[in-house]
Design an enzyme around this catalytic site. Structure first.
Site, PDB file in Angstrom:
ATOM      1  N   HIS A  54      -6.264   8.435  -0.843  1.00 19.05           N
ATOM      2  CA  HIS A  54      -6.219   7.140  -0.162  1.00 19.05           C
ATOM      3  C   HIS A  54      -5.359   7.276   1.094  1.00 19.05           C
ATOM      4  O   HIS A  54      -4.461   8.128   1.166  1.00 19.05           O
ATOM      5  CB  HIS A  54      -5.595   6.087  -1.068  1.00 19.05           C
ATOM      6  CG  HIS A  54      -6.468   5.648  -2.191  1.00 19.05           C
ATOM      7  ND1 HIS A  54      -6.429   4.373  -2.692  1.00 19.05           N
ATOM      8  CD2 HIS A  54      -7.397   6.304  -2.929  1.00 19.05           C
ATOM      9  CE1 HIS A  54      -7.291   4.249  -3.681  1.00 19.05           C
ATOM     10  NE2 HIS A  54      -7.887   5.421  -3.847  1.00 19.05           N
ATOM     11  N   GLU A  56      -2.922   5.463   2.188  1.00 20.94           N
ATOM     12  CA  GLU A  56      -1.490   5.260   1.952  1.00 20.94           C
ATOM     13  C   GLU A  56      -0.838   6.476   1.317  1.00 20.94           C
ATOM     14  O   GLU A  56       0.272   6.864   1.703  1.00 20.94           O
ATOM     15  CB  GLU A  56      -1.264   4.052   1.031  1.00 20.94           C
ATOM     16  CG  GLU A  56      -1.799   2.743   1.574  1.00 20.94           C
ATOM     17  CD  GLU A  56      -3.199   2.406   1.070  1.00 20.94           C
ATOM     18  OE1 GLU A  56      -3.455   1.208   0.826  1.00 20.94           O
ATOM     19  OE2 GLU A  56      -4.037   3.314   0.923  1.00 20.94           O
ATOM     20  N   CYS A  84      -4.176  -0.829  -3.277  1.00 20.21           N
ATOM     21  CA  CYS A  84      -4.580  -0.882  -4.685  1.00 20.21           C
ATOM     22  C   CYS A  84      -3.346  -0.655  -5.561  1.00 20.21           C
ATOM     23  O   CYS A  84      -2.248  -0.433  -5.059  1.00 20.21           O
ATOM     24  CB  CYS A  84      -5.632   0.191  -4.968  1.00 20.21           C
ATOM     25  SG  CYS A  84      -4.968   1.883  -4.924  1.00 20.21           S
ATOM     26  N   CYS A  87      -1.621   2.843  -4.906  1.00 20.36           N
ATOM     27  CA  CYS A  87      -0.885   2.897  -3.644  1.00 20.36           C
ATOM     28  C   CYS A  87       0.325   1.967  -3.650  1.00 20.36           C
ATOM     29  O   CYS A  87       1.391   2.327  -3.158  1.00 20.36           O
ATOM     30  CB  CYS A  87      -1.825   2.579  -2.492  1.00 20.36           C
ATOM     31  SG  CYS A  87      -3.112   3.840  -2.283  1.00 20.36           S
TER      32      CYS A  87
END
Length: 161
Positions: A54, A56, A84, A87
């Site tokens: 991801h 992040e 999410c 993260c």
């Protein structure tokens, strides 16, 4: 502060566009420390075949390496889509001071939509949140991506691919 937030969100949007170019969900992120971009990240889950890729997580990993510490105190994350649960947990664990979010994610967001992991009183660290910075631009990028994806899938289905 809003002008500064918009400046760095534009940089996060540039990262999201890199994901878009790879046919990835267009999520981008930058982490800022002391008025300078410390790290950048964009979504690469499909490209890397990795559920951890991801925007992040990538940016946190790079920022920690540059800071020489897992603690990212004094840092602000700018991310185009609400984080999410994975993260959000990593943000809390990194001791990030602040997160600036472009658009919210009512289906999977954990910075206020489904729940708010960033500001749970029972954790030993809470993160300041700012939402809606360049929201329309961030949201329209996501909407365009998913509209194009649906159209592509319809064409593939019609052509028997």
């Amino acid at each position: 502060m809003q002008i500064v937030d918009e400046k760095y969100m534009k940089e996060a949007i540039k990262q999201a566009k890199k994901a878009y170019a790879l046919d990835e969900t267009p999520i981008g992120c930058v982490i800022v420390y002391d008025g300078k971009i410390l790290s950048r990240g964009y979504n690469r889950r499909n490209t890397d075949k990795n559920p951890l890729a991801h925007a992040e997580i990538t940016a946190i990993r790079k920022a920690s390496r540059k800071m020489g510490d897992w603690r990212l105190e004094g840092c602000t994350m700018y991310v185009t889509l609400e984080p999410c649960q994975m993260c959000a947990g990593a943000i809390v664990q990194s001791r990030m001071d602040r997160v600036v979010i472009g658009c919210m994610n009512p289906k999977a967001g954990c910075a206020g939509s489904i729940l708010n992991l960033l500001q749970m009183d029972r954790f030993n660290h809470q993160v300041q949140i700012e939402t809606g910075v360049l929201e329309e631009e961030c949201s329209s990028l996501m909407k365009r991506f998913f509209r194009e994806l649906r159209e592509r899938k319809k064409k593939e289905k019609r052509s028997g691919i």
